[in-house]
Design a protein around this motif. Structure first.
Motif, short mmCIF file in Angstrom:
data_model
loop_
_atom_site.label_atom_id
_atom_site.label_comp_id
_atom_site.label_asym_id
_atom_site.label_seq_id
_atom_site.Cartn_x
_atom_site.Cartn_y
_atom_site.Cartn_z
N LEU A 100 0.84 -1.29 -0.04
CA LEU A 100 0.10 0.08 -0.07
C LEU A 100 0.97 1.23 0.03
CD1 LEU A 100 -2.56 -0.90 2.64
CD2 LEU A 100 -3.09 -1.07 0.21
N TYR A 131 -11.40 -1.00 -1.89
CA TYR A 131 -10.91 0.47 -1.46
C TYR A 131 -12.12 1.39 -1.26
CZ TYR A 131 -6.55 -1.52 -2.82
OH TYR A 131 -5.28 -2.00 -3.26
N HIS A 185 0.30 2.07 -7.79
CA HIS A 185 -0.68 3.27 -7.73
C HIS A 185 -1.88 3.12 -8.65
CE1 HIS A 185 2.27 5.43 -5.44
NE2 HIS A 185 2.84 5.94 -6.71
N GLN A 186 -2.50 2.07 -8.52
CA GLN A 186 -3.57 1.55 -9.38
C GLN A 186 -4.74 2.34 -9.04
OE1 GLN A 186 -4.02 -2.04 -10.89
NE2 GLN A 186 -6.14 -1.55 -11.70
N ILE A 187 -5.17 2.72 -8.04
CA ILE A 187 -6.37 3.37 -7.76
C ILE A 187 -6.17 4.95 -8.01
CG2 ILE A 187 -8.31 3.84 -6.16
CD1 ILE A 187 -8.32 1.01 -6.75
N LYS A 188 -5.13 5.41 -7.62
CA LYS A 188 -4.72 6.76 -7.93
C LYS A 188 -4.75 7.02 -9.34
CE LYS A 188 -2.41 7.59 -3.70
NZ LYS A 188 -1.36 7.41 -2.70
N LEU A 201 -7.23 7.15 0.96
CA LEU A 201 -7.39 5.89 0.38
C LEU A 201 -7.30 4.95 1.37
CD1 LEU A 201 -7.97 4.32 -2.26
CD2 LEU A 201 -5.41 4.22 -2.72
N1 URA Z 1 -3.69 2.14 -5.35
C1 URA Z 1 -3.12 3.18 -5.17
O1 URA Z 1 -3.16 3.96 -5.82
N2 URA Z 1 -2.45 3.12 -3.97
C2 URA Z 1 -2.48 1.93 -2.86
O2 URA Z 1 -1.88 2.12 -2.00
C3 URA Z 1 -3.08 0.95 -3.39
C4 URA Z 1 -3.95 0.84 -4.42
#
Ligand code: URA
Length: 237
Positions: A100, A131, A185-188, A201
């Motif tokens: 993370l 998340y 940084h998948q979610i970002k 997050l």
């Molecule tokens: N995606 C993100 O950008 N940050 C993380 O820590 C986990 C998933």
């Protein structure tokens, strides 16, 4: 295995420190004083150091609510790591299952079980990770569709379809998102791809494993036998 290795594996000290304890007569095996570090001992045998029982643990599994500000690494010259937070750890070979970001909070599994880690992290296994996040920008049903179709986040292939749930929509929106990948940084990056910014997050779950909300950031506990059994059956129930 050798007695000094047994004690070293259980975090009693460095190899030279445990040898010294053994030679000083501070260690018993099955109630009998043993002063030879090379003495062969079984994992099931009762070993006491200065009267305190040391039971051999092969595998350890902890659920940590990772706080912001600490890094998902085993060691770091400058920053506190997630392993620094596991005060009761015995094994020296523990590692965090996946990473993370430093500013991300929430569920992190800490173990030395490489097989389980592989099962949870392998891109082929498509393990769900959910998340919750606060997003700068108004999140709408249009975003839900874009996430569901698979966003271009600047890789050769688009991200796998992700399930986006809007909890509150405004200048700052609150959402839950479930992805089956764990890219850097998948979610970002997914929110950047739709011109929004992740402000906060937190990971809530990974496969069947759900963050125990009684754990405040920085707190941890061992997995229960049930949590572990379900994870080991595939982590997907
Ligand atoms: N995606 C993100 O950008 N940050 C993380 O820590 C986990 C998933």
């Amino acid at each position: 295995m050798r007695l000094d290795k047994y004690l070293c594996d259980m975090g009693i000290g460095t190899r030279s420190q445990v040898k010294e304890k053994i030679r000083k007569g501070l260690v018993t095996v099955e109630g009998a004083l043993v002063q030879r570090p090379e003495y062969q001992v079984g994992k099931e045998q009762q070993v006491h150091v200065e009267g305190v029982l040391v039971s051999y643990t092969e595998m350890e599994y902890y659920m940590l609510n990772k706080p912001a500000g600490c890094v998902s690494a085993r060691t770091d010259g400058k920053c506190q790591t997630v392993l620094d937070l596991i005060a009761s750890k015995k094994r020296k070979d523990l590692f965090p299952v996946g990473r993370l970001d430093k500013d991300t909070e929430g569920l992190l599994l800490i173990t030395n079980d490489g097989m389980l880690a592989h099962m949870l992290l392998s891109p082929r296994h498509h393990v769900d990770k959910t998340y919750e996040a606060k997003i700068r920008g108004r999140i709408t049903e249009e975003h839900v569709k874009l996430f569901g179709a698979g966003l271009d986040i600047g890789e050769e292939r688009p991200a796998l379809p992700a399930s986006l749930k809007i909890l509150a929509s405004g200048e700052v929106s609150e959402i839950q998102v479930t992805v089956q990948e764990g890219k850097y940084h998948q979610i970002k990056r997914m929110f950047q791809a739709v011109d929004c910014e992740v402000l906060y997050l937190k990971r809530l779950s990974m496969g069947s494993l759900k963050l125990d909300e009684r754990l405040t950031p920085g707190e941890y506990r061992p997995l229960t036998a049930d949590e572990l059994a379900v994870l080991q059956r595939g982590g997907l129930e």
